[in-house]
Structures are given as structure tokens and as C-alpha cells.
Design an enzyme around this catalytic site. Structure first.
Site, PDB file in Angstrom:
ATOM      1  N   CYS A   1     -45.470  10.518 -46.384  1.00 49.26           N
ATOM      2  CA  CYS A   1     -45.596  10.046 -47.937  1.00 49.26           C
ATOM      3  C   CYS A   1     -45.254   8.681 -48.049  1.00 49.26           C
ATOM      4  O   CYS A   1     -45.696   8.051 -49.242  1.00 49.26           O
ATOM      5  CB  CYS A   1     -44.770  10.996 -48.696  1.00 49.26           C
ATOM      6  SG  CYS A   1     -44.833  12.639 -48.582  1.00 49.26           S
TER       7      CYS A   1
ATOM      8  N   HIS B   1     -43.164   6.937 -55.007  1.00 49.52           N
ATOM      9  CA  HIS B   1     -43.831   8.181 -54.497  1.00 49.52           C
ATOM     10  C   HIS B   1     -43.635   9.325 -55.456  1.00 49.52           C
ATOM     11  O   HIS B   1     -42.399   9.475 -55.852  1.00 49.52           O
ATOM     12  CB  HIS B   1     -43.268   8.424 -53.086  1.00 49.52           C
ATOM     13  CG  HIS B   1     -43.790   9.956 -52.626  1.00 49.52           C
ATOM     14  ND1 HIS B   1     -45.103  10.121 -52.832  1.00 49.52           N
ATOM     15  CD2 HIS B   1     -43.055  11.012 -52.063  1.00 49.52           C
ATOM     16  CE1 HIS B   1     -45.212  11.654 -52.228  1.00 49.52           C
ATOM     17  NE2 HIS B   1     -43.945  11.904 -51.947  1.00 49.52           N
TER      18      HIS B   1
ATOM     19  N   ASN C   1     -47.395  16.439 -55.830  1.00 48.34           N
ATOM     20  CA  ASN C   1     -47.152  15.504 -54.905  1.00 48.34           C
ATOM     21  C   ASN C   1     -48.288  15.491 -54.008  1.00 48.34           C
ATOM     22  O   ASN C   1     -48.851  16.314 -53.309  1.00 48.34           O
ATOM     23  CB  ASN C   1     -45.977  15.929 -54.077  1.00 48.34           C
ATOM     24  CG  ASN C   1     -45.335  15.121 -52.829  1.00 48.34           C
ATOM     25  OD1 ASN C   1     -46.152  14.304 -52.362  1.00 48.34           O
ATOM     26  ND2 ASN C   1     -44.313  15.477 -52.170  1.00 48.34           N
TER      27      ASN C   1
HETATM   28  N1  ACO Z   1     -39.800  29.167 -58.587  1.00 49.29           N
HETATM   29  C1  ACO Z   1     -38.880  29.788 -59.233  1.00 49.29           C
HETATM   30  N2  ACO Z   1     -37.651  29.876 -58.254  1.00 49.29           N
HETATM   31  C2  ACO Z   1     -37.742  28.777 -57.363  1.00 49.29           C
HETATM   32  C3  ACO Z   1     -39.052  28.375 -56.874  1.00 49.29           C
HETATM   33  C4  ACO Z   1     -39.845  28.551 -57.595  1.00 49.29           C
HETATM   34  N3  ACO Z   1     -41.464  27.706 -57.289  1.00 49.29           N
HETATM   35  N4  ACO Z   1     -38.511  27.664 -55.690  1.00 49.29           N
HETATM   36  C5  ACO Z   1     -37.304  27.792 -55.340  1.00 49.29           C
HETATM   37  N5  ACO Z   1     -36.627  28.667 -56.257  1.00 49.29           N
HETATM   38  C6  ACO Z   1     -35.233  29.315 -56.447  1.00 49.29           C
HETATM   39  C7  ACO Z   1     -34.605  29.316 -54.862  1.00 49.29           C
HETATM   40  O1  ACO Z   1     -35.224  30.428 -54.404  1.00 49.29           O
HETATM   41  C8  ACO Z   1     -33.130  29.317 -55.543  1.00 49.29           C
HETATM   42  O2  ACO Z   1     -32.965  30.616 -56.045  1.00 49.29           O
HETATM   43  P1  ACO Z   1     -31.411  31.194 -55.633  1.00 49.29           P
HETATM   44  O3  ACO Z   1     -30.489  30.458 -56.473  1.00 49.29           O
HETATM   45  O4  ACO Z   1     -31.641  32.582 -56.092  1.00 49.29           O
HETATM   46  O5  ACO Z   1     -31.254  31.126 -54.123  1.00 49.29           O
HETATM   47  C9  ACO Z   1     -33.074  28.421 -56.853  1.00 49.29           C
HETATM   48  O6  ACO Z   1     -34.611  28.358 -57.061  1.00 49.29           O
HETATM   49  C10 ACO Z   1     -32.770  27.173 -56.311  1.00 49.29           C
HETATM   50  O7  ACO Z   1     -33.333  26.440 -55.427  1.00 49.29           O
HETATM   51  P2  ACO Z   1     -33.298  25.202 -54.684  1.00 49.29           P
HETATM   52  O8  ACO Z   1     -34.112  24.818 -53.434  1.00 49.29           O
HETATM   53  O9  ACO Z   1     -31.667  24.707 -54.623  1.00 49.29           O
HETATM   54  O10 ACO Z   1     -33.903  24.143 -55.900  1.00 49.29           O
HETATM   55  P3  ACO Z   1     -33.900  22.638 -56.407  1.00 49.29           P
HETATM   56  O11 ACO Z   1     -33.435  22.455 -57.521  1.00 49.29           O
HETATM   57  O12 ACO Z   1     -33.254  22.005 -55.043  1.00 49.29           O
HETATM   58  O13 ACO Z   1     -35.267  22.339 -56.210  1.00 49.29           O
HETATM   59  C11 ACO Z   1     -37.085  21.365 -55.083  1.00 49.29           C
HETATM   60  C12 ACO Z   1     -36.213  22.551 -55.203  1.00 49.29           C
HETATM   61  C13 ACO Z   1     -37.706  21.136 -56.197  1.00 49.29           C
HETATM   62  C14 ACO Z   1     -37.943  21.626 -53.894  1.00 49.29           C
HETATM   63  C15 ACO Z   1     -35.979  19.971 -54.770  1.00 49.29           C
HETATM   64  O14 ACO Z   1     -35.072  20.227 -53.930  1.00 49.29           O
HETATM   65  C16 ACO Z   1     -36.845  18.997 -54.496  1.00 49.29           C
HETATM   66  O15 ACO Z   1     -37.639  18.208 -55.079  1.00 49.29           O
HETATM   67  N6  ACO Z   1     -36.601  18.484 -53.058  1.00 49.29           N
HETATM   68  C17 ACO Z   1     -37.016  17.240 -52.803  1.00 49.29           C
HETATM   69  C18 ACO Z   1     -38.586  17.489 -52.147  1.00 49.29           C
HETATM   70  C19 ACO Z   1     -39.356  16.315 -51.768  1.00 49.29           C
HETATM   71  O16 ACO Z   1     -39.053  15.244 -52.319  1.00 49.29           O
HETATM   72  N7  ACO Z   1     -40.502  16.595 -51.086  1.00 49.29           N
HETATM   73  C20 ACO Z   1     -41.478  15.584 -50.756  1.00 49.29           C
HETATM   74  C21 ACO Z   1     -40.853  14.792 -49.736  1.00 49.29           C
HETATM   75  S1  ACO Z   1     -42.153  14.211 -48.459  1.00 49.29           S
HETATM   76  C22 ACO Z   1     -43.769  15.045 -48.957  1.00 49.29           C
HETATM   77  O17 ACO Z   1     -44.021  14.296 -50.022  1.00 49.29           O
HETATM   78  C23 ACO Z   1     -44.469  15.664 -48.015  1.00 49.29           C
END
Ligand code: ACO
Length: 318
Positions: A114, A241, A271
Site C-alpha cells: 500500500c 493511504h 482500501n
Molecule cells: N463484522 C463483524 N464483526 C467482526 C468483523 C466484521 N466484518 N471483523 C471482525 N469482527 C469481530 C471480531 O471477530 C472480534 O470479535 P470478538 O471480540 O468476539 O473476538 C471483534 O469484531 C473485534 O475484532 P478486532 O479485530 O479486534 O477489531 P478491530 O477494532 O481491530 O477492527 C480492523 C478490525 C478494522 C481490521 C482494524 O484492526 C484495522 O483496521 N486494522 C488495520 C488494518 C489495515 O490498516 N490494513 C491495511 C494495511 S495494508 C493494506 O492496505 C493491504
């Protein structure tokens, strides 16, 4: 001092198909509320009939037409991507053919995930010469074909799209003062590539990537400004990004950025990896919000884990 480059034209192409959060909630256990609150994404685009080359060529054509340059003076055609139609030939080589670019232009793809667009600008800056002062950079991603639609933690995040810029080297253009880096990490975010390694899907541990991003993005941005000797009040746009709106808002708070200078389009496209920044630049151009002399801070992070930022001036756009 090296001669710098300016962006003199932009282009973009997005596939027609729109996938909403409600569409995804029909195939995985998720909801519009969860996705909106945790990411800021409302919808994204998905290729149905379009190929990677189709998107890249459409974005590139638009940028070249707007630049109005003699293509014979093009020294570089660089595509940033993690997801070409073929591993070889590169998309850049196929663009050479479909856009009828000079055979002696350097044509290659670059994978910095990215963070690809700032990497691409810096590499192009280094390759251009006085007699071949123009470069074409296309950031094109078809991430939906690398997305596991049974994994709710990743499939809601990604979309497809392409953005392109034409840059011009000029002795009076400031260096872009790029800051690029990586931290070898094959766990937080990876896509299998080796034969037999399994389906080539995006695997991601969301929280470690989130923590990395909120540290790397401000650090990289501040390093670019320091290198350029420029303070934020002289920056017209910050284009980051678009991985998660919470990451962008964290950077705004940490750097005390004026929110009106920070462009966001994550709600509409999700993204799109390296394509996010140039697609945003193209939207700014089409809205009449990019003008010659403006300075844009571009900063990204991604798999690798990589980061990259630069400060680039706009030229030739009235
Ligand atoms: N819908 C509903 N629930 C979900 C989903 C979904 N789509 N996805 C995960 N959950 C649940 C999980 O199972 C978890 O449930 P639990 O508490 O019962 O175990 C809960 O939601 C919380 O999950 P987390 O992973 O802790 O959620 P978080 O707040 O961290 O959000 C996210 C997840 C959006 C992926 C976040 O961590 C994030 O944005 N990380 C950075 C990702 C990023 O920047 N990626 C790009 C980098 S490089 C590139 O672009 C290729």
C-alpha cells in the site's frame, strides 16, 4: 541538488460494480453498523469484467491526455501493484504496448504494497533525465480477487481501482524528499505467492497492523516535512493511504493537522492498496481543488511492513 518532479496531470478508473456493506452482510456475519463504526467504509468497487490492465490503461490514458505531452519524451512507465493479471509480463510492459509508449522507456511494476505510490514517485524521480523528463506512474489494484469472502475480518476492507499521474522533471522543481522504509514482517499482513502455498488470499492480523500504522504514519510524515524544511502551514493537502478512517483520524490528532487539509474517500472505495493515494489526487483534480504550486504530502503504509511518504508539488494545472 537533484532536479525534482511535479505532478502535471492525474487520471483514474474505478470498476462499475459497487458492493455495499449490506451486500457483504448477506455473505458473511457482519453488519453495516460494524463496518462503518470500525473502518469508515460504506462501499467499495469490485471488478466483474474489467481486468487489471483495463483499469490501469484507462487511468493512464486519462492522465496522458490531460498532460498533453509528446509520449516520445516519456522515460518511465511504472505500475505499483500487488495484483497484476500476470506475474510476467508486468502490467507496465503491457501498458507500453496498449498505449504505444516508446520502446526505450523503462517499464516495470513495483511492489511496496500500500506504500507503492510514494515509492513509485521516488524511483521515477531518480530515473528521469533532461531529455526524457516525463514519467507515467499508475497505481492499480484488483484486491477483490485476492480476498477470501469467507473471512469477515478482511473481506469488508478491500476494493479495486486505479489512479495515475504524469510527472515532469524540472530543474526548478523541489526534490520530493521521500522517506521510505520497511520492517521485514511476514505475519501481520501477507498474500501467499509460492506454488502450493495455498490460495493467494490476503491474510491480516488487524490489530498489529493498526498499531504499526498509527506509529509509522505520523513518524514518516514528520520525517518528510523535516527533510523538506517545510512546516504544515505550507502544505496544501495531506493524502494518506485509506485503510481505516480511525487510522487517518489518529494521525490528524497526533500531528494536530487541520482536518480540512486531509482528504478522505475511504467511505466510497475502501482500501485499494497503492491506488488509494492517486485515486484521491484524481478526485481532487476533478473537483478543481488541485492547482499549480500546491504542495501535497502523500503518505502510506502496507504489507512488508512498508511505509513511504513524500512532499510533491503540483505543476501545469491551472
Ligand atoms: N463484522 C463483524 N464483526 C467482526 C468483523 C466484521 N466484518 N471483523 C471482525 N469482527 C469481530 C471480531 O471477530 C472480534 O470479535 P470478538 O471480540 O468476539 O473476538 C471483534 O469484531 C473485534 O475484532 P478486532 O479485530 O479486534 O477489531 P478491530 O477494532 O481491530 O477492527 C480492523 C478490525 C478494522 C481490521 C482494524 O484492526 C484495522 O483496521 N486494522 C488495520 C488494518 C489495515 O490498516 N490494513 C491495511 C494495511 S495494508 C493494506 O492496505 C493491504
Amino acid at each position: 541538488m537533484l532536479p525534482g518532479i511535479r505532478i502535471i496531470a492525474t487520471g483514474g478508473c474505478l470498476p462499475e460494480k459497487v458492493v455495499t456493506n449490506d451486500d457483504l452482510s448477506k455473505i458473511v456475519d457482519t453488519s453495516d453498523e460494524w463496518i462503518t463504526k470500525r473502518t469508515g467504509i460504506h462501499e467499495r468497487r469490485r471488478c466483474v469484467t474489467e481486468t487489471h490492465l483495463d483499469l490501469a490503461a484507462a487511468a493512464a490514458r486519462q492522465a496522458l491526455e490531460r498532460a498533453g505531452i509528446d509520449r516520445a519524451q516519456l522515460g518511465v512507465c511504472l505500475v505499483t501493484t500487488v495484483a497484476g493479471d500476470t506475474i510476467t509480463p508486468s502490467t507496465a510492459c503491457m501498458l507500453q504496448k496498449v498505449l504505444d509508449l516508446p520502446e526505450d522507456a523503462a517499464c516495470f511494476d513495483l511492489n511496496a504494497a500500500c506504500a507503492g505510490f510514494p515509492y513509485g514517485l521516488r524511483v521515477t524521480e531518480g530515473l528521469l533525465t533532461e531529455d526524457r523528463p516525463y514519467g507515467l506512474i499508475v497505481s492499480c489494484e484488483v484486491l477483490t480477487r485476492l480476498t477470501d469472502y469467507t473471512d469477515r475480518s478482511t473481506c469488508v476492507l478491500f476494493g479495486d481501482g486505479a489512479g495515475a499521474v504524469v510527472v515532469q522533471q524540472s530543474p526548478d522543481a523541489p526534490e520530493i524528499c521521500a522517506v521510505l522504509g520497511s520492517r521485514g514482517d511476514n505475519q501481520a499482513l501477507y498474500i501467499d505467492g509460492a506454488p502450493g502455498a495455498g490460495a493467494p488470499y490476503i491474510h491480516m492480523q488487524g490489530q498489529p497492523v493498526f498499531r504499526f500504522a498509527v506509529d509509522a504514519m505520523p513518524r514518516c510524515s514528520l520525517a518528510v516535512l523535516e527533510k523538506a524544511g517545510v512546516t504544515m502551514d505550507r502544505v496544501d493537502w495531506v493524502v494518506m493511504h485509506q485503510a481505516n478512517e480511525r487510522i487517518i483520524d489518529h494521525v490528524i490528532r497526533k500531528m494536530e493537522l487541520p482536518p480540512e487539509k486531509v482528504y478522505k474517500n475511504i467511505a466510497r472505495y475502501g482500501n485499494m492498496s497503492s491506488a488509494c493515494i492517486p485515486v484521491a489526487l484524481n478526485e481532487l483534480y476533478e473537483a478543481g481543488r488541485l492547482r499549480s504550486g500546491m504542495k501535497v504530502l502523500c503518505v502510506g503504509f502496507g504489507g512488508g511492513l512498508t511505509w513511504g511518504g513524500c512532499l510533491i508539488e503540483i505543476g501545469g494545472i491551472s
